[in-house]
Write a protein that holds these residues in place. Structure first.
Motif, short mmCIF file in Angstrom:
data_model
loop_
_atom_site.label_atom_id
_atom_site.label_comp_id
_atom_site.label_asym_id
_atom_site.label_seq_id
_atom_site.Cartn_x
_atom_site.Cartn_y
_atom_site.Cartn_z
N ILE A 28 4.68 -4.59 14.14
CA ILE A 28 5.56 -3.42 14.20
C ILE A 28 5.30 -2.58 12.96
O ILE A 28 4.74 -3.05 11.97
CB ILE A 28 7.05 -3.81 14.27
N THR A 29 5.73 -1.33 12.98
CA THR A 29 5.56 -0.45 11.84
C THR A 29 6.74 0.50 11.72
O THR A 29 7.37 0.85 12.72
CB THR A 29 4.26 0.37 11.95
N GLY A 30 7.02 0.90 10.49
CA GLY A 30 8.05 1.90 10.24
C GLY A 30 7.46 3.23 9.81
O GLY A 30 8.18 4.19 9.51
N VAL A 31 6.13 3.33 9.78
CA VAL A 31 5.45 4.56 9.38
C VAL A 31 5.66 5.66 10.42
O VAL A 31 5.75 5.39 11.62
CB VAL A 31 3.94 4.28 9.18
N ASN A 32 5.77 6.90 9.95
CA ASN A 32 5.93 8.07 10.84
C ASN A 32 7.11 7.91 11.80
O ASN A 32 7.02 8.26 12.98
CB ASN A 32 4.64 8.32 11.64
N GLY A 33 8.21 7.37 11.28
CA GLY A 33 9.39 7.21 12.10
C GLY A 33 9.39 5.98 12.96
O GLY A 33 10.35 5.75 13.71
N GLY A 34 8.35 5.18 12.88
CA GLY A 34 8.25 3.97 13.69
C GLY A 34 7.68 4.26 15.06
O GLY A 34 8.10 5.19 15.73
N TYR A 35 6.67 3.50 15.44
CA TYR A 35 6.06 3.68 16.76
C TYR A 35 5.50 2.34 17.23
O TYR A 35 5.39 1.40 16.46
CB TYR A 35 4.97 4.75 16.73
N ASP A 36 5.16 2.27 18.51
CA ASP A 36 4.61 1.03 19.07
C ASP A 36 3.23 0.77 18.50
O ASP A 36 2.37 1.65 18.49
CB ASP A 36 4.50 1.12 20.60
N MET A 37 3.00 -0.46 18.04
CA MET A 37 1.68 -0.86 17.59
C MET A 37 0.93 -1.44 18.78
O MET A 37 1.46 -2.27 19.52
CB MET A 37 1.78 -1.92 16.50
N GLY A 70 -2.85 -5.80 9.10
CA GLY A 70 -4.16 -5.36 9.59
C GLY A 70 -4.05 -4.20 10.55
O GLY A 70 -4.82 -3.23 10.46
N CYS A 71 -3.11 -4.27 11.49
CA CYS A 71 -2.96 -3.19 12.47
C CYS A 71 -2.49 -1.89 11.81
O CYS A 71 -2.96 -0.80 12.14
CB CYS A 71 -1.99 -3.61 13.56
N GLN A 72 -1.55 -1.99 10.87
CA GLN A 72 -1.07 -0.78 10.20
C GLN A 72 -2.17 -0.14 9.36
O GLN A 72 -2.32 1.09 9.35
CB GLN A 72 0.13 -1.13 9.31
N TRP A 118 0.85 -1.19 0.00
CA TRP A 118 0.00 0.00 0.00
C TRP A 118 0.88 1.24 0.00
O TRP A 118 2.07 1.20 0.33
CB TRP A 118 -0.99 -0.01 1.15
N ASP A 119 0.27 2.38 -0.37
CA ASP A 119 1.03 3.59 -0.71
C ASP A 119 1.92 4.10 0.42
O ASP A 119 3.02 4.60 0.17
CB ASP A 119 0.08 4.71 -1.14
N SER A 120 1.47 4.02 1.65
CA SER A 120 2.21 4.62 2.76
C SER A 120 3.21 3.66 3.41
O SER A 120 3.93 4.06 4.33
CB SER A 120 1.24 5.12 3.83
N LEU A 121 3.26 2.42 2.94
CA LEU A 121 4.04 1.39 3.64
C LEU A 121 5.53 1.72 3.69
O LEU A 121 6.14 2.10 2.69
CB LEU A 121 3.86 0.04 2.96
N ARG A 122 6.07 1.54 4.85
CA ARG A 122 7.52 1.65 5.06
C ARG A 122 8.04 0.29 5.51
O ARG A 122 7.34 -0.46 6.19
CB ARG A 122 7.83 2.69 6.12
N TYR A 123 9.29 -0.01 5.13
CA TYR A 123 9.88 -1.27 5.57
C TYR A 123 9.91 -1.28 7.09
O TYR A 123 10.17 -0.27 7.73
CB TYR A 123 11.28 -1.42 4.99
N GLN A 124 9.68 -2.43 7.67
CA GLN A 124 9.45 -2.51 9.11
C GLN A 124 10.74 -2.52 9.93
O GLN A 124 10.67 -2.42 11.15
CB GLN A 124 8.61 -3.74 9.43
#
Length: 409
Positions: free
Chosen positions: A236-245, A175-177, A47-53
């Motif tokens: 986990i996520t790398g979006v927006n600099g990475g944050y706790d899911m 799903g969470c992202q 998806w468009d906003s995805l960042r590598y985790q």
């Protein structure tokens, strides 16, 4: 005239290219057949906003590391695709794009029927990716046809969805992202949860991947789990600099959390009453990670590498979890359903008895009972890293060595 090779690698993604690197290291002639383009799934199924985790400094394939001005940042998926393409050029991988393998059988050697003719080989390495065919449960067939439905593999962003509330089914990493993204876009979101593991993005200034390495998590093999069944996914996520899911935070911010989807009929969903239990298990994995990290940290206290303990709370955050057992789609204004329900194996084209009852390859670190036939890059094929870009090279090296040792016999 039939085309012949010593070794054919099926798939031109990170696994197939890492395999090529190690085959070249052994001087073994080979060709890579790729149904689309190099790194096809990175191009087409993100998806468009995805960042590598995982952080940039960890992105590597055998013999080449990703270069970034921000080693602790998270690369956009398009940058990862470009890295894989540049890697193919860097190692001069013999990739032939746009050729799909439609069947694989064994005679005196391996026979591959392809969209470009017949190819024969002494050895075949199937490296078609850890996530193959999107899986949608049977309940999806009973949903109203008026609903917009899309699997996470084909989801691109909030802008593609019609107005209205959204139901996301599945609370793995995807799903969470996606649920978070839709919530931040102002959508009303319902999330039907599934089992998952929760960890902090960072602890004491170090990324979770650093801790996994130091705690030996990447050395744990699938053989350590009963029936070789891998554990739930870690969110986990790398979006927006990475944050706790955290699904509980999603709930505090107005999202509705539901139990597992059980069935659907006449616009009504039946869900389990297991949401609180699932989130409780995720909280437990978070606690276990912090406890293990505290023990591991003792080895590095004198090095000055770690920031002071920021006292991550081990208590679950407060959030209201919906106990509803049924959901009326129309009454809730739900117009879209996103299936983050994982993938199934897609090996119907393999006409060799190396698949189990669920279609999964029967293998031990990629080695099958059919001499010369291997698998590579599967999720938890050998370890947690087997399906990850930065770690697939380990199994590729093992298979290359196995080929070499077998040839000596």
């Amino acid at each position: 005239m039939v085309e012949r090779h010593d070794t054919v690698v099926i798939g031109g993604g990170q696994a197939g290219l890492a395999m090529s690197y190690h085959l070249q290291r052994h001087g073994r002639e080979h060709v890579i057949l790729e149904r689309g383009r190099i790194a096809e799934r990175w191009h087409a199924e993100r998806w468009d906003s995805l960042r590598y985790q995982f952080i940039n400094e960890t992105i590597e394939l055998p013999g080449l590391s990703y270069q970034s001005a921000d080693p602790n940042g998270f690369a956009h998926y398009t940058a990862v695709a470009q890295f894989i393409e540049s890697y193919a050029a860097h190692i001069a991988a013999p990739v032939r794009e746009g050729i799909a393998v439609t069947s694989l059988r064994h005679e005196d050697d391996y026979v591959l029927e392809t969209t470009d003719g017949v190819v024969r080989a002494r050895n075949v390495i199937v490296a078609t990716g850890p996530f193959q065919a999107p899986m949608i449960p049977m309940a999806g067939r009973d949903l109203p046809h008026s609903l917009y439905q899309v699997h996470a593999a084909n989801y691109r962003g909030p802008q593609e969805l019609p107005p209205g509330a959204v139901l996301v089914i599945g609370s793995g990493a995807s799903g969470c992202q996606i649920a978070d993204e839709l919530q931040q876009a102002g959508r009303s979101v319902h999330l039907s949860v599934s089992r998952h593991k929760r960890v902090p993005r960072r602890y004491r200034g170090k990324d979770v991947l650093w801790w996994f390495e130091k705690m030996g998590r990447f050395d744990v093999t699938i053989d350590n789990f009963p029936q070789r069944r891998y554990p739930p996914s870690t969110i986990i996520t790398g979006v927006n600099g990475g944050y706790d899911m955290d699904v509980r935070r999603f709930a505090r911010n107005g999202g509705r959390v539901l139990g597992r989807l059980l069935a659907s009929s006449n616009g009504q969903l039946a869900t389990g009453d297991d949401a609180a239990e699932i989130l409780g298990e995720a909280d437990k994995t978070y606690d276990e990670f912090i406890s293990a990290a505290k023990i591991c940290a003792a080895k590095f206290e004198s090095s000055g590498e770690l920031e002071p303990d920021d006292h991550h709370s081990q208590a679950p955050s407060v959030a209201e979890i919906d106990g509803a057992r049924t959901v009326d789609l129309a009454a809730e204004g739900i117009s879209s359903v996103i299936w983050a329900t994982g993938y199934r194996f897609d090996y119907g084209w393999i006409e060799i008895p190396v698949l189990g009852s669920q279609g999964a390859p029967i293998q031990q670190r990629g080695v099958t009972a059919s001499p010369g036939l291997y698998f590579l890059g599967l999720h938890w094929m050998h370890t947690f890293g087997s399906g990850l870009l930065s770690y697939v090279g380990r199994d590729a090296a093992y298979i290359a060595d196995h080929l070499k040792d077998t040839a000596k016999r």
